[in-house]
Design a protein around this motif. Structure first.
Motif, PDB file in Angstrom:
ATOM      1  N   GLY B  71       0.851  -1.187   0.000  1.00 12.93           N
ATOM      2  CA  GLY B  71       0.000   0.000   0.000  1.00 12.93           C
ATOM      3  C   GLY B  71       0.882   1.230   0.000  1.00 12.93           C
ATOM      4  O   GLY B  71       1.912   1.272   0.683  1.00 12.93           O
ATOM      5  N   VAL B  72       0.537   2.228  -0.811  1.00  9.82           N
ATOM      6  CA  VAL B  72       1.326   3.455  -0.892  1.00  9.82           C
ATOM      7  C   VAL B  72       0.425   4.633  -0.591  1.00  9.82           C
ATOM      8  O   VAL B  72      -0.637   4.798  -1.216  1.00  9.82           O
ATOM      9  CB  VAL B  72       1.959   3.624  -2.298  1.00  9.82           C
ATOM     10  N   ALA B  73       0.829   5.445   0.381  1.00 13.78           N
ATOM     11  CA  ALA B  73       0.085   6.664   0.715  1.00 13.78           C
ATOM     12  C   ALA B  73       0.988   7.844   0.372  1.00 13.78           C
ATOM     13  O   ALA B  73       2.059   7.997   0.965  1.00 13.78           O
ATOM     14  CB  ALA B  73      -0.279   6.669   2.196  1.00 13.78           C
ATOM     15  N   LEU B  74       0.565   8.674  -0.607  1.00 11.90           N
ATOM     16  CA  LEU B  74       1.386   9.794  -1.063  1.00 11.90           C
ATOM     17  C   LEU B  74       1.087  11.055  -0.255  1.00 11.90           C
ATOM     18  O   LEU B  74      -0.063  11.333   0.097  1.00 11.90           O
ATOM     19  CB  LEU B  74       1.121  10.067  -2.547  1.00 11.90           C
ATOM     20  N   HIS B  75       2.137  11.833  -0.033  1.00 13.62           N
ATOM     21  CA  HIS B  75       2.038  12.996   0.842  1.00 13.62           C
ATOM     22  C   HIS B  75       1.062  14.058   0.359  1.00 13.62           C
ATOM     23  O   HIS B  75       0.376  14.677   1.163  1.00 13.62           O
ATOM     24  CB  HIS B  75       3.430  13.632   0.995  1.00 13.62           C
ATOM     25  N   GLU B  76       1.012  14.268  -0.937  1.00 14.82           N
ATOM     26  CA  GLU B  76       0.190  15.385  -1.394  1.00 14.82           C
ATOM     27  C   GLU B  76      -1.266  14.991  -1.629  1.00 14.82           C
ATOM     28  O   GLU B  76      -2.078  15.835  -1.978  1.00 14.82           O
ATOM     29  CB  GLU B  76       0.756  16.030  -2.674  1.00 14.82           C
ATOM     30  N   HIS B  77      -1.581  13.734  -1.447  1.00 15.53           N
ATOM     31  CA  HIS B  77      -2.964  13.305  -1.607  1.00 15.53           C
ATOM     32  C   HIS B  77      -3.360  12.403  -0.456  1.00 15.53           C
ATOM     33  O   HIS B  77      -3.510  11.186  -0.618  1.00 15.53           O
ATOM     34  CB  HIS B  77      -3.164  12.602  -2.955  1.00 15.53           C
ATOM     35  N   PRO B  78      -3.590  12.986   0.709  1.00 13.44           N
ATOM     36  CA  PRO B  78      -3.902  12.162   1.881  1.00 13.44           C
ATOM     37  C   PRO B  78      -5.215  11.409   1.742  1.00 13.44           C
ATOM     38  O   PRO B  78      -5.474  10.481   2.488  1.00 13.44           O
ATOM     39  CB  PRO B  78      -3.966  13.198   3.020  1.00 13.44           C
ATOM     40  N   GLY B  79      -6.048  11.801   0.797  1.00  8.89           N
ATOM     41  CA  GLY B  79      -7.333  11.121   0.620  1.00  8.89           C
ATOM     42  C   GLY B  79      -7.256   9.883  -0.244  1.00  8.89           C
ATOM     43  O   GLY B  79      -8.267   9.226  -0.496  1.00  8.89           O
ATOM     44  N   LEU B  80      -6.051   9.560  -0.734  1.00 11.01           N
ATOM     45  CA  LEU B  80      -5.915   8.431  -1.652  1.00 11.01           C
ATOM     46  C   LEU B  80      -5.016   7.354  -1.083  1.00 11.01           C
ATOM     47  O   LEU B  80      -4.162   7.605  -0.228  1.00 11.01           O
ATOM     48  CB  LEU B  80      -5.321   8.894  -2.979  1.00 11.01           C
ATOM     49  N   TYR B  81      -5.207   6.148  -1.592  1.00  9.30           N
ATOM     50  CA  TYR B  81      -4.393   5.012  -1.189  1.00  9.30           C
ATOM     51  C   TYR B  81      -4.191   4.152  -2.426  1.00  9.30           C
ATOM     52  O   TYR B  81      -5.127   3.899  -3.178  1.00  9.30           O
ATOM     53  CB  TYR B  81      -5.145   4.222  -0.099  1.00  9.30           C
ATOM     54  N   PHE B  82      -2.950   3.739  -2.645  1.00 12.47           N
ATOM     55  CA  PHE B  82      -2.643   2.945  -3.839  1.00 12.47           C
ATOM     56  C   PHE B  82      -2.228   1.545  -3.422  1.00 12.47           C
ATOM     57  O   PHE B  82      -1.335   1.378  -2.587  1.00 12.47           O
ATOM     58  CB  PHE B  82      -1.523   3.611  -4.653  1.00 12.47           C
ATOM     59  N   SER B  83      -2.895   0.562  -3.972  1.00 14.35           N
ATOM     60  CA  SER B  83      -2.566  -0.833  -3.672  1.00 14.35           C
ATOM     61  C   SER B  83      -1.849  -1.446  -4.859  1.00 14.35           C
ATOM     62  O   SER B  83      -2.267  -1.256  -6.003  1.00 14.35           O
ATOM     63  CB  SER B  83      -3.843  -1.630  -3.407  1.00 14.35           C
ATOM     64  N   ILE B  84      -0.783  -2.161  -4.570  1.00 14.43           N
ATOM     65  CA  ILE B  84       0.018  -2.740  -5.661  1.00 14.43           C
ATOM     66  C   ILE B  84       0.256  -4.218  -5.400  1.00 14.43           C
ATOM     67  O   ILE B  84       0.675  -4.619  -4.300  1.00 14.43           O
ATOM     68  CB  ILE B  84       1.388  -2.029  -5.770  1.00 14.43           C
ATOM     69  N   LEU B  85      -0.053  -5.000  -6.419  1.00 14.12           N
ATOM     70  CA  LEU B  85       0.302  -6.425  -6.402  1.00 14.12           C
ATOM     71  C   LEU B  85       1.435  -6.575  -7.404  1.00 14.12           C
ATOM     72  O   LEU B  85       1.205  -6.599  -8.614  1.00 14.12           O
ATOM     73  CB  LEU B  85      -0.884  -7.291  -6.815  1.00 14.12           C
ATOM     74  N   ARG B  86       2.656  -6.654  -6.897  1.00 10.76           N
ATOM     75  CA  ARG B  86       3.799  -6.686  -7.816  1.00 10.76           C
ATOM     76  C   ARG B  86       3.814  -7.956  -8.660  1.00 10.76           C
ATOM     77  O   ARG B  86       4.154  -7.923  -9.841  1.00 10.76           O
ATOM     78  CB  ARG B  86       5.109  -6.568  -7.033  1.00 10.76           C
ATOM     79  N   THR B  87       3.431  -9.060  -8.036  1.00 12.30           N
ATOM     80  CA  THR B  87       3.494 -10.336  -8.766  1.00 12.30           C
ATOM     81  C   THR B  87       2.534 -10.348  -9.944  1.00 12.30           C
ATOM     82  O   THR B  87       2.777 -10.991 -10.957  1.00 12.30           O
ATOM     83  CB  THR B  87       3.179 -11.510  -7.834  1.00 12.30           C
TER      84      THR B  87
END
Lengths: 287, 220
Positions: B71-87
């Motif tokens: 999960g990635v939470a970016l500083h300039e968009h606290p309202g968003l969350y990015f989920s990544i499945l690398r495989t």
């Protein structure tokens, strides 16, 4: 009583008195009166300056500027009308999208770009869809050539240029400005300034190029300007012809910039590898 | 959105990470004319699937269940969350409440949280974010990273030359400090994640996932 100068001239702003009491006078009315006052004064004090443009102004902003037929010289395309200039440019630079607008229509377009670009999650194809909608929407009307006051040149992902024509429908450019394709808002017009340093400096240089083109060959100024603009497609890729670098720290500006100067005294054909590019500090043009 | 490129510090063999390297990198940004413009923060949360007895003997995961969800939470968009499945090369943009939903579903649970944070510098049309990577609520430095953003362009392809050139200038400036290592950039294969040439927050999230992988490899 209007203010009268010692030489008998009436102060240009006397036109305001004509509107005294006319609270409902529109911005167009005021502008028209101001323009008449200024052009009258110009004719009075600078009679040696060409009046041909002034005649068009007094006829209103309509009608295609009638230019004398230029003899075909060295095989160059004869481009007498705005349509011919734009059509030839489209053929020469197919990856540059050329759009034309009435002045008010451009204001609306610039504002719509702002709302499009505000959305950080924009679908990259939205910009293209916005352009295509104007063409595909049933009953959509393209700008009649005699009412074109703004030309937009868009090289996707590189730049968006706004060129103003005055009067509308003429081949007389009077202002030019460069912007990033990601910019949008009411400041996006031919006398506006980009928020990005690179485009600010290109605009500054473009303004000098425009003045040069107008001074050497007014009838071909638009054609020369548009072709000169097209060369900026390589703004972020072409190395400086002097130092052979792409980015250089300009010490006086304290900015890292690509080569933002393109020569305008001699223009090669579009896309020519011989067209040069220079950083501000490497260029022989005044900064 | 403007193009960004992420780089991480790769120490020389035998060299260790320390705050001096971070300070020197910040000093380089200032020597290039950068003006400090506040702080920044990005968080990466590594989640593991919750195993249950119903999964079989020993509560083993079925083979098709991804073993890690980032999960990635970016500083300039606290309202968003990015989920990544690398495989599976998947990246999803969701609301910041998404991790709470996952917790309620008892599907994946956060195991490790890393914070990337530091100072931000404006250099004309460029923005530099230089910072350290450390576990949440810990000062132990796990890595040093730098984010370079170029405001005028959002095309990955069209901005490549500019970004490479900036990186060369940066390396030349940093080389004068004789530090035990260098910044390197590892390309993320955006097309494998179905991302276009037009840069977006999903691209940033994928770059952080790639960077994390590199930082873990360095420590291994």
């Amino acid at each position: 009583m209007p203010l009268v100068c010692p030489d008998g001239a009436v102060v240009a702003y006397a036109w305001k008195r004509q509107l005294a009491g006319q609270a409902g006078a529109s911005a167009v009315d005021r502008t028209r009166l101001a323009l008449k006052a200024f052009t009258d004064q110009k004719r009075r004090f600078f009679p040696h300056l060409e009046d041909e443009v002034l005649n068009h102004l007094h006829d209103g902003e309509s009608g295609i500027a009638k230019r004398p037929r230029m003899p075909a010289g060295n095989g160059e395309l004869e481009e007498k009308t705005l349509s011919e200039i734009l059509k030839n440019l489209e053929n020469e630079v197919p990856n540059m999208k050329i759009s034309t607008y009435r002045r008010l229509d451009w204001s609306k377009r610039a504002s719509s770009l702002a709302s499009l670009m505000d959305d950080d999650f924009v679908d990259p194809s939205k910009e293209l869809n916005l352009q295509n909608m104007g063409k595909l929407r049933p009953g959509s009307v393209t700008t009649p050539i005699d009412q074109v006051a703004v030309i937009e040149l868009l090289v996707p992902s590189i730049f968006r240029v706004v060129v103003s024509l005055h009067p509308a429908g003429s081949v007389d450019p009077d202002a030019v400005a460069f912007f990033s394709p990601t910019e949008g808002g009411s400041y996006l017009h031919a006398r506006g300034l980009s928020v990005h340093h690179v485009f600010k400096h290109v605009t500054e240089h473009a303004d000098k190029a425009l003045q040069y083109f107008i001074s050497v060959e007014p009838s071909k100024a638009l054609s020369m300007l548009l072709r000169w603009i097209a060369d900026y497609q390589t703004l972020f890729a072409k190395l400086c012809s002097k130092c052979r670098r792409l980015l250089l720290m300009d010490k006086s500006l304290a900015l890292l910039l690509p080569p933002v100067h393109r020569p305008y005294h001699q223009i090669s054909s579009i896309g020519s590898d011989h067209q040069e590019a220079y950083h501000i500090g490497c260029s022989s043009y005044d900064a | 959105m403007p193009r960004r490129r992420l780089m991480h510090w790769h120490p020389n063999p035998g060299a260790t990470l320390n705050s001096q390297i971070l300070a020197e990198a910040c000093s380089c940004a200032e020597s290039l004319g950068g003006t400090k413009d506040g702080r920044w923060k990005t968080s990466i949360i590594s989640c593991r699937p919750i195993t249950r007895d119903s999964m079989g003997a020993g509560g083993r995961l079925p083979p098709d269940v991804p073993g890690e969800l980032l999960g990635v939470a970016l500083h300039e968009h606290p309202g968003l969350y990015f989920s990544i499945l690398r495989t599976h090369r998947l990246v999803l943009q969701a609301d910041a409440a998404f991790p709470h939903v996952m917790e309620k579903l008892q599907s994946y649970k956060a195991r490790v949280s890393l914070d990337f944070e530091g100072f931000q510098y404006q250099l004309g049309d460029f923005c530099l974010r230089i910072g350290k990577c450390a576990p949440n609520n810990s000062e132990t430095m796990r890595g040093i990273i730098m984010e370079v953003e170029y405001y005028p362009l959002s095309s990955i392809e069209k901005s490549r030359a500019i970004m490479v050139d900036f990186f060369d200038i940066w390396q030349e400036t940093l080389a004068k400090k004789s530090l035990p290592g260098r910044f390197i950039h590892v390309e993320s294969n955006f097309s494998e994640y179905g991302l276009s040439d037009h840069y977006s927050f999903q691209h940033t999230a994928v770059q952080y996932a790639t960077c994390l992988q590199q930082l873990m490899a360095v420590r291994a």
